[in-house]
Design a protein around this motif. Structure first.
Motif, PDB file in Angstrom:
ATOM      1  N   ASN A 168       0.824  -1.198   0.000  1.00 28.34           N
ATOM      2  CA  ASN A 168       0.000   0.000   0.000  1.00 28.34           C
ATOM      3  C   ASN A 168       0.864   1.257   0.000  1.00 28.34           C
ATOM      4  O   ASN A 168       1.876   1.327   0.701  1.00 28.34           O
ATOM      5  CB  ASN A 168      -0.886   0.029   1.249  1.00 28.34           C
ATOM      6  N   GLU A 169       0.456   2.255  -0.780  1.00 25.81           N
ATOM      7  CA  GLU A 169       1.191   3.516  -0.785  1.00 25.81           C
ATOM      8  C   GLU A 169       0.310   4.647  -1.303  1.00 25.81           C
ATOM      9  O   GLU A 169      -0.756   4.418  -1.872  1.00 25.81           O
ATOM     10  CB  GLU A 169       2.458   3.413  -1.639  1.00 25.81           C
ATOM     11  N   ASN A 170       0.785   5.868  -1.079  1.00 29.17           N
ATOM     12  CA  ASN A 170       0.136   7.069  -1.600  1.00 29.17           C
ATOM     13  C   ASN A 170       0.960   7.619  -2.748  1.00 29.17           C
ATOM     14  O   ASN A 170       2.168   7.820  -2.611  1.00 29.17           O
ATOM     15  CB  ASN A 170       0.037   8.148  -0.514  1.00 29.17           C
ATOM     16  N   ILE A 171       0.326   7.857  -3.880  1.00 25.13           N
ATOM     17  CA  ILE A 171       0.979   8.570  -4.971  1.00 25.13           C
ATOM     18  C   ILE A 171       0.557  10.030  -4.818  1.00 25.13           C
ATOM     19  O   ILE A 171      -0.601  10.377  -5.031  1.00 25.13           O
ATOM     20  CB  ILE A 171       0.527   8.030  -6.341  1.00 25.13           C
ATOM     21  N   MET A 172       1.496  10.885  -4.432  1.00 24.01           N
ATOM     22  CA  MET A 172       1.162  12.253  -4.101  1.00 24.01           C
ATOM     23  C   MET A 172       1.425  13.196  -5.273  1.00 24.01           C
ATOM     24  O   MET A 172       2.393  13.054  -6.006  1.00 24.01           O
ATOM     25  CB  MET A 172       1.982  12.720  -2.887  1.00 24.01           C
ATOM     26  N   MET A 197      -9.124  13.640  -9.398  1.00 24.08           N
ATOM     27  CA  MET A 197      -8.412  14.591 -10.232  1.00 24.08           C
ATOM     28  C   MET A 197      -8.867  16.029  -9.955  1.00 24.08           C
ATOM     29  O   MET A 197     -10.041  16.276  -9.685  1.00 24.08           O
ATOM     30  CB  MET A 197      -8.633  14.268 -11.714  1.00 24.08           C
ATOM     31  N   ILE A 198      -7.939  16.929 -10.062  1.00 28.98           N
ATOM     32  CA  ILE A 198      -8.249  18.342  -9.885  1.00 28.98           C
ATOM     33  C   ILE A 198      -9.254  18.773 -10.952  1.00 28.98           C
ATOM     34  O   ILE A 198      -9.042  18.527 -12.139  1.00 28.98           O
ATOM     35  CB  ILE A 198      -6.963  19.188 -10.005  1.00 28.98           C
ATOM     36  N   ALA A 211      -0.824  17.709 -15.191  1.00 23.69           N
ATOM     37  CA  ALA A 211       0.352  17.254 -14.448  1.00 23.69           C
ATOM     38  C   ALA A 211       0.031  16.062 -13.560  1.00 23.69           C
ATOM     39  O   ALA A 211       0.831  15.139 -13.407  1.00 23.69           O
ATOM     40  CB  ALA A 211       0.911  18.407 -13.610  1.00 23.69           C
ATOM     41  N   GLN A 212      -1.167  16.068 -12.978  1.00 25.02           N
ATOM     42  CA  GLN A 212      -1.587  14.939 -12.142  1.00 25.02           C
ATOM     43  C   GLN A 212      -1.740  13.674 -12.970  1.00 25.02           C
ATOM     44  O   GLN A 212      -1.349  12.578 -12.539  1.00 25.02           O
ATOM     45  CB  GLN A 212      -2.892  15.286 -11.437  1.00 25.02           C
ATOM     46  N   PHE A 213      -2.292  13.797 -14.182  1.00 33.56           N
ATOM     47  CA  PHE A 213      -2.376  12.655 -15.082  1.00 33.56           C
ATOM     48  C   PHE A 213      -0.975  12.134 -15.428  1.00 33.56           C
ATOM     49  O   PHE A 213      -0.755  10.919 -15.501  1.00 33.56           O
ATOM     50  CB  PHE A 213      -3.112  13.036 -16.368  1.00 33.56           C
ATOM     51  N   THR A 214      -0.017  13.037 -15.630  1.00 33.67           N
ATOM     52  CA  THR A 214       1.351  12.640 -15.975  1.00 33.67           C
ATOM     53  C   THR A 214       1.997  11.847 -14.844  1.00 33.67           C
ATOM     54  O   THR A 214       2.700  10.860 -15.081  1.00 33.67           O
ATOM     55  CB  THR A 214       2.199  13.880 -16.291  1.00 33.67           C
ATOM     56  N   VAL A 215       1.744  12.269 -13.607  1.00 34.56           N
ATOM     57  CA  VAL A 215       2.272  11.539 -12.450  1.00 34.56           C
ATOM     58  C   VAL A 215       1.729  10.111 -12.428  1.00 34.56           C
ATOM     59  O   VAL A 215       2.475   9.142 -12.192  1.00 34.56           O
ATOM     60  CB  VAL A 215       1.921  12.280 -11.141  1.00 34.56           C
TER      61      VAL A 215
END
Length: 309
Positions: A168-172, A197-198, A211-215
């Motif tokens: 388990n992890e958070n992708i920030m 998503m923003i 940018a969030q999609f790119t991450v």
């Protein structure tokens, strides 16, 4: 008079062609983004316009309207699940997920929406401290595994599962968490990513959403198999951002269509990798018919597995 009518028909036909071309071929234009939510309704307007062209014996309006409608229909279908019918249910492993937005419902409504459905994992959005208190009471006791990020804002999330969670992890991104978990069922691992998503409301927020999609794209490239990405994307599934995201990751869309009678299009989606098949998809609604989430059933694809490059 006929000359004026002819000029008017040319103007209307030209408008239809320009708007359809921008929507389909240049979806990143600002004018196209403002129309994105209503492309399904525009499609019906074009069909009605074609019928009117037939009634008034205007071949220009008739052929232009139906041609633009066909182009728009093909575009919308290519953005959805392209299978014309659900795949046959095989004897392989199944994995069933649900996504629920907690902002517009109450505990009883969640139980009502999910009753009678066999679900292996559920993603909850807008998971606040108040929901953290009541969720253990309303959830089926079979959901003994959970991973959560409790927050006071829109970005709180929780994933619950009937099967063990690992890694388990958070992708920030910009203090916005995307929950990333692996769930092991029958010795197979499924990766679930719950995202919010923003909302792309202006130029600054559009750039942040991109940018969030790119991450997410970069994270998905590490483990390309048995992936399910679900959550609130705050865009229709045929938007330029989502289509670009799917093209780069190879993810497929579980939703086949939307309800044209509802003026508000769904912003919650479930995408999955090509080694899975979605054999069932349903919208989740409360007793007042308010949309609160969605539900999808997956199976491991038999035979040659398509790999995400």
């Amino acid at each position: 008079m006929k000359k004026l009518a002819g000029i008017g028909n040319v103007i209307v036909a030209g408008f239809f062609i320009v708007m359809t071309s921008i929507s389909v071929f240049l979806p990143s234009f600002t004018i196209a983004e403002t129309m994105q939510d209503h492309l399904v309704h525009i499609l019906f307007i074009l069909l009605v316009s074609g019928i009117i062209g037939l009634v008034i014996s205007s071949n220009l309006i008739l052929y232009t309207s139906f041609g633009c409608a066909a182009t728009l229909a093909l575009f919308l279908k290519s953005a959805s699940n392209t299978e014309l019918k659900n795949p046959e249910v095989n004897d392989g492993d199944k994995f069933v997920v649900a996504h629920v937005n907690l902002s517009i419902t109450d505990p009883q409504q969640i139980q009502t929406a999910l009753i009678g459905r066999h679900v292996d994992a559920i993603s909850f959005q807008e998971f606040t401290p108040d929901w953290a208190k009541v969720m253990p009471v309303i959830l089926d006791t079979a959901f003994i595994y959970s991973y959560q990020n409790v927050r006071m804002d829109l970005y709180g999330k929780m994933i619950v599962s009937k099967y063990p969670m690992i890694n388990n992890e958070n992708i920030m991104y910009d203090d916005i968490p995307n929950l990333d978990v692996e769930i092991e069922k029958n010795n197979k691992k499924y990766r679930l990513i719950s995202s919010y998503m923003i909302p792309a409301l202006d130029n600054a927020s559009r750039q942040k959403a991109k940018a969030q999609f790119t991450v997410l794209e970069k994270e998905l490239s590490h483990k390309p198999q048995k992936i399910i990405v679900l959550g609130e994307f705050n865009q229709v599934y045929w938007s330029n951002d989502i289509l670009t995201f799917r093209n780069r990751t190879g993810l497929l869309n579980s939703r086949r269509n939307v309800n044209p009678s509802d003026f508000k299009m769904p912003y919650d989606h479930i995408f999955y990798s090509a080694d899975l098949e979605c054999f069932r998809f349903d919208e989740l609604s409360d007793t007042d018919r308010n949309h609160i989430g969605c539900f999808a059933s997956f199976q491991v694809k038999k035979g040659k597995i398509a790999r995400i490059q």
